[in-house]
Design a protein around this motif. Sequence first.
Motif, PDB file in Angstrom:
ATOM      1  N   GLY A   2      12.990 -21.863  56.685  1.00 38.61           N
ATOM      2  CA  GLY A   2      14.277 -21.281  56.304  1.00 38.61           C
ATOM      3  C   GLY A   2      15.377 -22.303  56.246  1.00 38.61           C
ATOM      4  N   ASP A   3      16.564 -21.837  55.915  1.00 42.17           N
ATOM      5  CA  ASP A   3      17.751 -22.674  55.867  1.00 42.17           C
ATOM      6  C   ASP A   3      18.350 -22.769  57.267  1.00 42.17           C
ATOM      7  OD1 ASP A   3      17.360 -22.556  53.102  1.00 42.17           O
ATOM      8  OD2 ASP A   3      18.815 -20.942  52.846  1.00 42.17           O
ATOM      9  N   PHE A   4      19.245 -23.737  57.463  1.00 44.94           N
ATOM     10  CA  PHE A   4      20.034 -23.804  58.694  1.00 44.94           C
ATOM     11  C   PHE A   4      21.450 -23.415  58.306  1.00 44.94           C
ATOM     12  CE2 PHE A   4      22.819 -25.540  61.834  1.00 44.94           C
ATOM     13  CZ  PHE A   4      22.144 -25.306  63.019  1.00 44.94           C
ATOM     14  N   ILE A   5      21.924 -22.285  58.826  1.00 44.74           N
ATOM     15  CA  ILE A   5      23.243 -21.783  58.452  1.00 44.74           C
ATOM     16  C   ILE A   5      24.002 -21.391  59.722  1.00 44.74           C
ATOM     17  CG2 ILE A   5      24.532 -20.044  57.159  1.00 44.74           C
ATOM     18  CD1 ILE A   5      22.024 -19.758  55.361  1.00 44.74           C
ATOM     19  N   LEU A   6      25.105 -22.075  59.953  1.00 48.10           N
ATOM     20  CA  LEU A   6      26.006 -21.786  61.057  1.00 48.10           C
ATOM     21  C   LEU A   6      27.398 -21.640  60.464  1.00 48.10           C
ATOM     22  CD1 LEU A   6      26.633 -21.580  64.113  1.00 48.10           C
ATOM     23  CD2 LEU A   6      26.923 -24.068  64.091  1.00 48.10           C
ATOM     24  N   VAL A   7      27.977 -20.446  60.545  1.00 51.04           N
ATOM     25  CA  VAL A   7      29.286 -20.191  59.953  1.00 51.04           C
ATOM     26  C   VAL A   7      30.152 -19.385  60.909  1.00 51.04           C
ATOM     27  CG1 VAL A   7      28.516 -20.286  57.545  1.00 51.04           C
ATOM     28  CG2 VAL A   7      28.440 -18.120  58.767  1.00 51.04           C
ATOM     29  N   ALA A   8      31.467 -19.561  60.763  1.00 50.35           N
ATOM     30  CA  ALA A   8      32.418 -18.746  61.521  1.00 50.35           C
ATOM     31  C   ALA A   8      32.458 -17.349  60.922  1.00 50.35           C
ATOM     32  CB  ALA A   8      33.805 -19.381  61.474  1.00 50.35           C
ATOM     33  N   GLU A   9      32.821 -16.390  61.740  1.00 50.57           N
ATOM     34  CA  GLU A   9      32.914 -15.000  61.281  1.00 50.57           C
ATOM     35  C   GLU A   9      33.830 -14.871  60.059  1.00 50.57           C
ATOM     36  OE1 GLU A   9      31.509 -12.095  62.441  1.00 50.57           O
ATOM     37  OE2 GLU A   9      31.090 -12.404  64.542  1.00 50.57           O
ATOM     38  N   ASP A  10      34.937 -15.630  60.055  1.00 53.34           N
ATOM     39  CA  ASP A  10      35.882 -15.558  58.942  1.00 53.34           C
ATOM     40  C   ASP A  10      35.535 -16.539  57.820  1.00 53.34           C
ATOM     41  OD1 ASP A  10      36.564 -18.014  60.026  1.00 53.34           O
ATOM     42  OD2 ASP A  10      38.599 -17.437  60.575  1.00 53.34           O
ATOM     43  N   PHE A  11      34.437 -17.259  57.993  1.00 54.88           N
ATOM     44  CA  PHE A  11      33.903 -18.189  57.003  1.00 54.88           C
ATOM     45  C   PHE A  11      34.799 -19.410  56.779  1.00 54.88           C
ATOM     46  CE2 PHE A  11      30.046 -18.272  54.886  1.00 54.88           C
ATOM     47  CZ  PHE A  11      30.175 -19.008  53.701  1.00 54.88           C
ATOM     48  N   ARG A  12      35.685 -19.704  57.714  1.00 51.66           N
ATOM     49  CA  ARG A  12      36.546 -20.886  57.588  1.00 51.66           C
ATOM     50  C   ARG A  12      35.862 -22.145  58.106  1.00 51.66           C
ATOM     51  NH1 ARG A  12      42.616 -18.781  59.010  1.00 51.66           N
ATOM     52  NH2 ARG A  12      42.633 -17.135  57.446  1.00 51.66           N
TER      53      ARG A  12
END
Length: 116
Positions: A83-93
């Motif tokens: 899979g991909d590695f995806i780490l993002v903030a809830e607000d996507f900033r």
Amino acid sequence: MYFTSLQSREGKMQIHGNHYREHIEISEQMLKEMVKKVKVTPTQGRLLFFREHEIEALLVYVHEVFSHLNQLIEQTKFSSGYGDFILVAEDFRFGLCIERTEYYYELSIWGCKRRD
């Protein structure tokens, strides 16, 4: 929503290798180097990872992800090309992502201050 936003993101860095295993190895190394350079992040974010027929989005402390990156790369099966590695903030900033494409991987990072 996450995937639509990721697709439209500009400034992605392509990661090339001679074969898929090399894509993964180079991606892991780049991810580890980026984590060392990040100075300021949001407190929490979502770590997305793939399961058999669904995608999990765990609420995590970003510093904990950085502290246990090697284990998370294994646990999410990113290291095996699953899979991909995806780490993002809830607000996507904020985001730190490595996405697989057909011929290479793509690295995106935004919304954080880096150490020089």
